[in-house]
Design a protein around this motif. Sequence first.
Motif, mmCIF file in Angstrom:
data_model
loop_
_atom_site.group_PDB
_atom_site.id
_atom_site.type_symbol
_atom_site.label_atom_id
_atom_site.label_comp_id
_atom_site.label_asym_id
_atom_site.label_seq_id
_atom_site.Cartn_x
_atom_site.Cartn_y
_atom_site.Cartn_z
ATOM 1 N N THR A 107 6.403 -2.307 11.754
ATOM 2 C CA THR A 107 7.016 -3.586 12.094
ATOM 3 C C THR A 107 6.446 -4.699 11.226
ATOM 4 O OG1 THR A 107 7.233 -2.789 14.367
ATOM 5 C CG2 THR A 107 7.516 -5.161 14.004
ATOM 6 N N TYR A 108 5.150 -4.584 10.863
ATOM 7 C CA TYR A 108 4.501 -5.566 9.993
ATOM 8 C C TYR A 108 4.554 -5.145 8.528
ATOM 9 C CZ TYR A 108 0.697 -7.919 7.531
ATOM 10 O OH TYR A 108 -0.037 -8.616 6.610
ATOM 11 N N PRO B 106 9.347 -2.896 7.901
ATOM 12 C CA PRO B 106 10.134 -2.487 9.074
ATOM 13 C C PRO B 106 11.084 -1.332 8.817
ATOM 14 C CG PRO B 106 10.840 -4.646 8.233
ATOM 15 C CD PRO B 106 9.551 -4.314 7.547
ATOM 16 N N SER C 242 11.959 -1.556 17.822
ATOM 17 C CA SER C 242 10.597 -1.753 18.318
ATOM 18 C C SER C 242 10.459 -3.164 18.874
ATOM 19 C CB SER C 242 9.557 -1.526 17.209
ATOM 20 O OG SER C 242 9.516 -2.614 16.307
ATOM 21 N N THR D 190 7.480 -9.724 18.232
ATOM 22 C CA THR D 190 8.482 -9.159 17.335
ATOM 23 C C THR D 190 9.548 -8.346 18.066
ATOM 24 O OG1 THR D 190 7.226 -7.113 16.950
ATOM 25 C CG2 THR D 190 6.757 -8.985 15.508
ATOM 26 N N ALA E 87 12.237 -5.585 16.253
ATOM 27 C CA ALA E 87 12.556 -5.021 14.936
ATOM 28 C C ALA E 87 13.508 -3.848 15.084
ATOM 29 C CB ALA E 87 11.281 -4.580 14.220
ATOM 30 N N THR F 125 12.603 -7.395 10.874
ATOM 31 C CA THR F 125 11.778 -7.843 11.988
ATOM 32 C C THR F 125 12.054 -9.316 12.251
ATOM 33 O OG1 THR F 125 9.997 -6.280 11.418
ATOM 34 C CG2 THR F 125 9.430 -8.126 12.855
ATOM 35 N N GLU G 12 10.648 -12.586 14.109
ATOM 36 C CA GLU G 12 9.288 -12.967 14.482
ATOM 37 C C GLU G 12 9.272 -14.309 15.212
ATOM 38 O OE1 GLU G 12 7.276 -11.086 10.409
ATOM 39 O OE2 GLU G 12 7.793 -13.222 10.541
#
Length: 424
Positions: A53-54, A57, A116, A156, A158, A172, A174
Amino acid sequence: MRKVWFTVVLVSVWVGEASPWEEITVDRFSGLGARAMGMGGAYMAVAEDFTATYWNPAGLAQIRRFELYGGLCQRQDAATVSFYGSPWHDSLTRTTSDPLGMVLPVPTYRGSLVFSVGYLPVKVFDNLFGVKGVSRESGRYKEGRAEDEGGLGVYTVAGAIDISPSTSLGATLEIWRGSDSFSQELFSRSLSSATWSEIKQGLGSPQDTSVSYYKLEFEDRYSSFGVKVGALFRMVGGFRAGLAVSSPVHLKVEEDWEEARDDTVDSGSFSYHVHLPWTIDGGISWTAPGLATVGVGISYSDWTQTRYDESPEEGITNEDFRRRYRATTRLHLGGEVLLPIIPVRVRGGYYRDPIPFLGPREEGGPKVEVVDERDYWTFGVGVLIDKVLSLDLAYVRGKFAQEEGSITEEHKLTRIFLSAAYRF
């Protein structure tokens, strides 16, 4: 009164009376995810758990089972500062949550569709600085300490999808939230007056004109929104390539501050916006199934493009970002190997995180001379239990040193990451 303070080197306050300046939200990478950091952060083209996700993605599309992910991180900064040859040393240790979240694959006829949700700590503000010694300019004894605590995280949502057998795309959304608590205390006296320790014990007079005292405290609160999009390409021979782009982030900063100088106290509140630039991440990895994975990654940001909507401090302009910052490219190298006898993966890596601020903090002041760039060596282990529970541990050790006028400082940094991922 509007102030932006940063505590790696508050040279102007310690040596003179001009306002120091360095935007704390610039840079501040600390890493996340035990597996990723055990590999030196070379995870842009691996991205096989929730932390995709960071990192990228699009990597979420590789996950085929429901996953719950959580972790902890302990960070320590041991600082040594030399002020006109007089040493000062202290250390700061914090334990915080690492990424927390879940991954939800959606059954598909072919390909992959995965979502996610979770939380990612993306920037850490914890810092420590201090001085203790006699200034050659003023001939006065100075003693002080400054500390930052806080950081920025993102909540998040995603998703990722396979658009072909060899290509995945992901994004994602944010929600940025965070805070920074800052405390700075400085005592200055002529060599013939009482020490700060004596004054606190009631053995000296703080009203003595040969003695001065300064304290600043503030609490900053941050909020914003952002988007990261990524792509993952699977090639022949076990090679993968990853690319991710993060949108500019327009952070709203709300600050409450209190300043005390000798027997005068002032306080207030204000707000402003800081606009952080685009970030581009890329990487390549190679995997021999069941044996090893190696990777390389880069992250590029042009910090000269940082902007304020209006100056948070008199005398600071957006031109200062162009003149006193530089673009940086963070480099990541690392890999993991599955041991042949016991089901344990051993990891190692390295990354270099260049310092973006070069100064000077004021016209005519000294520039920041980087003696040693921020270099980190990493080590990690991971074990899979009953094919459903993955436990990972990473140890990261780094340091950097820089000089600014009469002050030389060295920081030794330690990070310990622990994470667990349960898949079923």
